[in-house]
Design a protein around this motif. Structure first.
Motif, PDB file in Angstrom:
ATOM      1  N   SER A 162       1.235  -1.188  -0.143  1.00 41.70           N
ATOM      2  CA  SER A 162      -0.177  -0.075  -0.077  1.00 41.70           C
ATOM      3  C   SER A 162       0.760   0.940  -0.121  1.00 41.70           C
ATOM      4  CB  SER A 162      -0.488   0.511   1.058  1.00 41.70           C
ATOM      5  OG  SER A 162      -0.743   0.159   2.422  1.00 41.70           O
ATOM      6  N   GLY A 163      -0.045   2.218   0.332  1.00 45.43           N
ATOM      7  CA  GLY A 163       1.197   3.430   0.378  1.00 45.43           C
ATOM      8  C   GLY A 163       0.416   5.120   0.984  1.00 45.43           C
ATOM      9  N   ASP A 164       1.172   5.584   0.494  1.00 44.11           N
ATOM     10  CA  ASP A 164      -0.054   6.946   1.119  1.00 44.11           C
ATOM     11  C   ASP A 164       0.735   7.976   0.166  1.00 44.11           C
ATOM     12  OD1 ASP A 164      -1.689   5.731   3.420  1.00 44.11           O
ATOM     13  OD2 ASP A 164       0.239   5.049   3.880  1.00 44.11           O
ATOM     14  N   TRP A 165      -0.388   9.409  -0.352  1.00 42.60           N
ATOM     15  CA  TRP A 165       0.071  10.603  -0.700  1.00 42.60           C
ATOM     16  C   TRP A 165       0.081  11.336   0.588  1.00 42.60           C
ATOM     17  CZ3 TRP A 165       3.238  10.897  -4.472  1.00 42.60           C
ATOM     18  CH2 TRP A 165       2.269  10.202  -6.265  1.00 42.60           C
ATOM     19  N   LEU A 166       0.987  12.034   1.239  1.00 43.36           N
ATOM     20  CA  LEU A 166       1.232  12.720   2.267  1.00 43.36           C
ATOM     21  C   LEU A 166       0.914  14.249   1.614  1.00 43.36           C
ATOM     22  CD1 LEU A 166       3.880  11.247   3.873  1.00 43.36           C
ATOM     23  CD2 LEU A 166       1.882  10.009   4.131  1.00 43.36           C
ATOM     24  N   ALA A 167       0.226  14.780   2.763  1.00 46.45           N
ATOM     25  CA  ALA A 167      -0.169  16.140   2.053  1.00 46.45           C
ATOM     26  C   ALA A 167       1.089  17.149   2.717  1.00 46.45           C
ATOM     27  CB  ALA A 167      -1.212  17.123   2.501  1.00 46.45           C
ATOM     28  N   LEU A 168       1.709  18.198   1.449  1.00 44.42           N
ATOM     29  CA  LEU A 168       2.670  19.184   2.248  1.00 44.42           C
ATOM     30  C   LEU A 168       1.637  20.711   1.844  1.00 44.42           C
ATOM     31  CD1 LEU A 168       5.282  17.640  -0.683  1.00 44.42           C
ATOM     32  CD2 LEU A 168       5.666  17.908   1.849  1.00 44.42           C
ATOM     33  N   VAL A 169       1.102  20.439   3.136  1.00 42.98           N
ATOM     34  CA  VAL A 169       0.660  21.872   3.373  1.00 42.98           C
ATOM     35  C   VAL A 169       0.606  21.997   5.152  1.00 42.98           C
ATOM     36  CG1 VAL A 169      -2.002  21.751   4.126  1.00 42.98           C
ATOM     37  CG2 VAL A 169      -1.766  20.382   2.116  1.00 42.98           C
ATOM     38  N   HIS A 170       0.797  23.139   5.220  1.00 49.78           N
ATOM     39  CA  HIS A 170       1.575  24.216   5.997  1.00 49.78           C
ATOM     40  C   HIS A 170       0.288  24.590   7.153  1.00 49.78           C
ATOM     41  CE1 HIS A 170       1.597  27.682   8.631  1.00 49.78           C
ATOM     42  NE2 HIS A 170       2.562  27.506   8.634  1.00 49.78           N
ATOM     43  N   GLY A 171       0.451  24.316   8.079  1.00 44.31           N
ATOM     44  CA  GLY A 171      -0.102  24.219   9.160  1.00 44.31           C
ATOM     45  C   GLY A 171      -0.985  22.596   9.640  1.00 44.31           C
ATOM     46  N   GLN A 172      -0.522  21.556   8.605  1.00 51.08           N
ATOM     47  CA  GLN A 172      -0.889  20.155   9.161  1.00 51.08           C
ATOM     48  C   GLN A 172       0.207  19.456   9.694  1.00 51.08           C
ATOM     49  OE1 GLN A 172      -3.082  18.094   5.415  1.00 51.08           O
ATOM     50  NE2 GLN A 172      -4.035  19.957   4.932  1.00 51.08           N
ATOM     51  N   GLY A 173      -0.002  18.489  10.491  1.00 50.85           N
ATOM     52  CA  GLY A 173       1.230  17.618  10.935  1.00 50.85           C
ATOM     53  C   GLY A 173       2.671  18.215  11.017  1.00 50.85           C
ATOM     54  N   PRO A 174       3.426  18.063  10.856  1.00 50.55           N
ATOM     55  CA  PRO A 174       4.824  18.992  11.837  1.00 50.55           C
ATOM     56  C   PRO A 174       5.137  19.910  10.761  1.00 50.55           C
ATOM     57  CG  PRO A 174       4.771  17.426  10.239  1.00 50.55           C
ATOM     58  CD  PRO A 174       3.320  16.886   9.998  1.00 50.55           C
ATOM     59  N   LEU A 175       4.327  20.708   9.973  1.00 49.75           N
ATOM     60  CA  LEU A 175       4.676  21.549   8.300  1.00 49.75           C
ATOM     61  C   LEU A 175       4.286  23.295   9.748  1.00 49.75           C
ATOM     62  CD1 LEU A 175       4.280  19.649   5.546  1.00 49.75           C
ATOM     63  CD2 LEU A 175       6.235  20.374   6.768  1.00 49.75           C
TER      64      LEU A 175
END
Length: 637
Positions: free
Chosen positions: A385-398
């Motif tokens: 399986s795989g996941d596309w991880l969102a590069l969005v400011h404010g989400q997770g560690p960003l």
């Protein structure tokens, strides 16, 4: 692309897992039970018969109707029996600017101004835009230059004029071609003719436009940039524009003795004699004086080939990277999805999904489409399986606390953001293509540098630890290209079964090959694979029996791989496109005659190759090859 692997950028020191860590159980099986057992584990995470094996997936007859071309070391292009390959659009030929068509000078004495009106050096990504049944525009990239061939005395002397000529030989060319009396040729002059170089004015759009990290003394607003360079693979959009990608841009900049953490993550270093030395006569390439200039490069650039007066645009919403290419797919609801690889060791695979739908009306109606959307980075899981991880400011560690003040900083520091999200480190992800069934393929050229304490996941159980041969991975998002989850598997492990070293044997159903790079799917569904074996490694070690670089065709339904073309000495095969009827193919031959050191001896320019003209007193020249069947049939049948 840097061909000397010892000089290749390798700056990812994150603890993220690599794709090899995910295949670890299969690697242990290989060491115990051999290659057949490996195929059962490594190629079947989706519960489908292995595409690189002999089993047929989906049944039916092969798409490949030509006889295999043998391996060759000749200084020539070879194609199957019944085909013909003809050269057009060589480096230094005029692009067709009205009133400005300087002829190529065989002693390399063309001026910088003349080079700016001529086709650039080192052809790469290419696309044909049809204007009629027998005419159209060819748009092509010029990745980098060999200063040993570009100037009469190479770099023995170094001047501002040589810097300007080198910059003029980079970038993109737009030329018009037509079929006349059965042969394709350039139209000279042409109202569509255009050169875009390392000094062409461009605008910046998207979340990084105007950002503090893009502002310089010359551009205090951070919205106007000069030039594009190291243009590698490309992409085309459904609205008729061309996407060109800035790959190893960092190699053009002079850095400090002790780079900052940001600069180090992007591979910036002090220039030495083997590099471009542009900074000596063009101050903006001195990152010591202008540290933000590096942030203004590494973007996907959109060009409208049908509007010669239009300004190219750097689309920052799609992230900054050593972009190899940008391949566009379309969602069921009409949005654009752009897949991108980053050709450096241990870097990542990305995709961008536009917020808005594609509108009718061409380039003008979609002028901001690629400025709004979501950028993702891929994580490949061990279970297939795989996941596309969102590069969005404010989400997770960003967040600002982790060094990302806003979305502009996220896209400028795409690598650092991907490190934090735990994306999967890949073996030089290069070209990407999408087949007719929605499978997305990516070439992973090689990675022979996975040893050492700083590279996690390397152990004795890893059969591709010294991955000299490369491989191709594929994935599919269930429910559509825009989905965040996907399933993946390996399509083929490149290699030569005659090798004694187990990890270099590969798993190819058909003709042996190594170092896959270019990738393109034609209208019939054939996946075309182009190779980029380093001249410094070619004919040696694991590559001893593979000859010159080549282009192969793969049938996705059977996994069969068949050699279609072999190029001249010292070249890379790259870039493929075709006319809509499939009866003419255009392929680029890059850097014939490249020396192992990447820079030719100006006193002996034909030492390795004299292709394509084999002229006394000549020099090798990158060029486009036009391939046709002698009977006029569809290519590959």
């Amino acid at each position: 692309m840097a061909k000397d692997f010892s000089k290749m950028e390798d700056s990812n020191r994150s603890s993220n897992p690599s794709i090899h860590d995910l295949s670890d159980p299969a690697r242990r099986v290989l060491l115990r039970g051999g290659l057949g057992t490996l195929l059962g584990g490594l190629f079947a995470p989706l519960g489908v018969a292995g595409l690189a094996g002999c089993a047929t997936v989906g049944g039916g007859s092969s798409l490949l109707g030509f006889g295999s071309v043998p391996v060759s070391t000749a200084d020539a292009v070879s194609v199957p029996e019944g085909y013909v390959a003809e050269v057009i659009a060589a480096w230094g030929e005029p692009v067709g600017l009205s009133g400005d068509m300087p002829a190529f000078k065989w002693d390399a004495s063309n001026t910088a101004a003349e080079q700016a009106a001529q086709l650039g050096m080192h052809h790469d990504g290419i696309h044909f835009y049809a204007q009629g049944p027998d005419s159209g525009l060819l748009v092509m990239n010029h990745e980098y230059v060999d200063d040993g061939l570009l100037h009469p005395d190479g770099m023995k002397t170094w001047t501002a004029e040589k810097v300007r000529k080198s910059q003029a030989a980079h970038g993109v060319s737009v030329i018009e071609v037509e079929r006349k009396d059965g042969r394709w040729q350039q139209v000279l002059p042409s109202p569509w003719a255009r050169r875009i170089t390392a000094t062409t004015p461009m605008t910046v759009q998207g979340p990084a436009a105007g950002h503090a990290l893009l502002r310089t003394a010359a551009d205090p607003k951070g919205t106007q940039v000069l030039g594009t360079f190291n243009n590698c693979a490309s992409g085309i959009t459904p609205w008729g524009t061309y996407l060109t990608c800035e790959e190893n841009f960092i190699n053009y900049f002079n850095g400090p003795e002790k780079p900052s953490a940001h600069e180090k993550r992007w591979g910036l270093k002090k220039v030495d004699a083997t590099m471009y030395r542009w900074h000596e006569f063009d101050e903006r390439f001195d990152a010591v004086r202008h540290p933000n200039e590096i942030n203004r490069h590494g973007w996907v650039v959109e060009i409208d080939p049908f509007n010669p007066s239009s300004t190219p645009v750097k689309r920052t919403a799609m992230g900054r990277a050593a972009h190899e290419g940008a391949t566009v797919a379309v969602t069921a609801d009409g949005r654009a999805v752009v897949y991108m690889g980053e050709d450096s060791r241990f870097e990542y695979i990305y995709k961008f999904v536009s917020r808005d739908r594609i509108q009718p009306g061409g380039a003008r109606a979609n002028a901001t489409l690629l400025d709004h959307g979501t950028l993702y980075v891929a994580r490949f899981n061990a279970d297939g399986s795989g996941d596309w991880l969102a590069l969005v400011h404010g989400q997770g560690p960003l967040t600002a606390a982790n060094g990302f003040a806003d979305q502009g900083e996220v896209v400028v520091k795409t690598r650092q953001a991907s490190d934090l999200l735990g994306a999967t480190k890949m073996d030089r992800p290069e070209w990407i293509t999408v087949d007719r069934n929605g499978w997305v393929y990516c070439t992973l050229t090689n990675n022979s540098n996975r040893g050492g304490d700083q590279q996690p996941g390397v152990d004795a159980a890893n059969p591709r630890r010294n991955n000299t041969m490369g491989h191709i991975i594929r994935w599919k998002e269930a429910g559509g290209f825009e989905q965040a989850a996907f399933q993946w598997k390996h399509f083929v492990l490149a290699g030569d079964p005659a090798n004694e070293r187990a990890e270099a044997k590969g798993a190819v159903h058909g003709d042996a090959f190594a170092c896959p790079d270019g990738l393109w799917t034609d209208a019939r569904g054939v996946v075309w694979i182009q190779t980029d074996m380093s001249t410094s490694a070619m004919g040696k070690g694991d590559l001893a029996r593979l000859g010159n670089n080549m282009m192969l065709a793969a049938d996705p339904s059977t996994g069969e791989v068949r050699r279609f073309l072999v190029g001249p000495a010292g070249c890379e095969i790259t870039g493929a496109t075709a006319t809509p009827d499939g009866r003419t193919m255009f392929v680029d031959i890059q850097h014939p005659g490249e020396s192992p050191s990447e820079r030719s001896d100006p006193a002996a320019p034909t030492k390795i190759s004299n292709w394509p003209h084999h002229r006394a007193g000549g020099r090798p020249r990158s060029a486009t090859v036009v391939i046709r069947r002698r009977d006029g049939g569809v290519i590959g049948t």
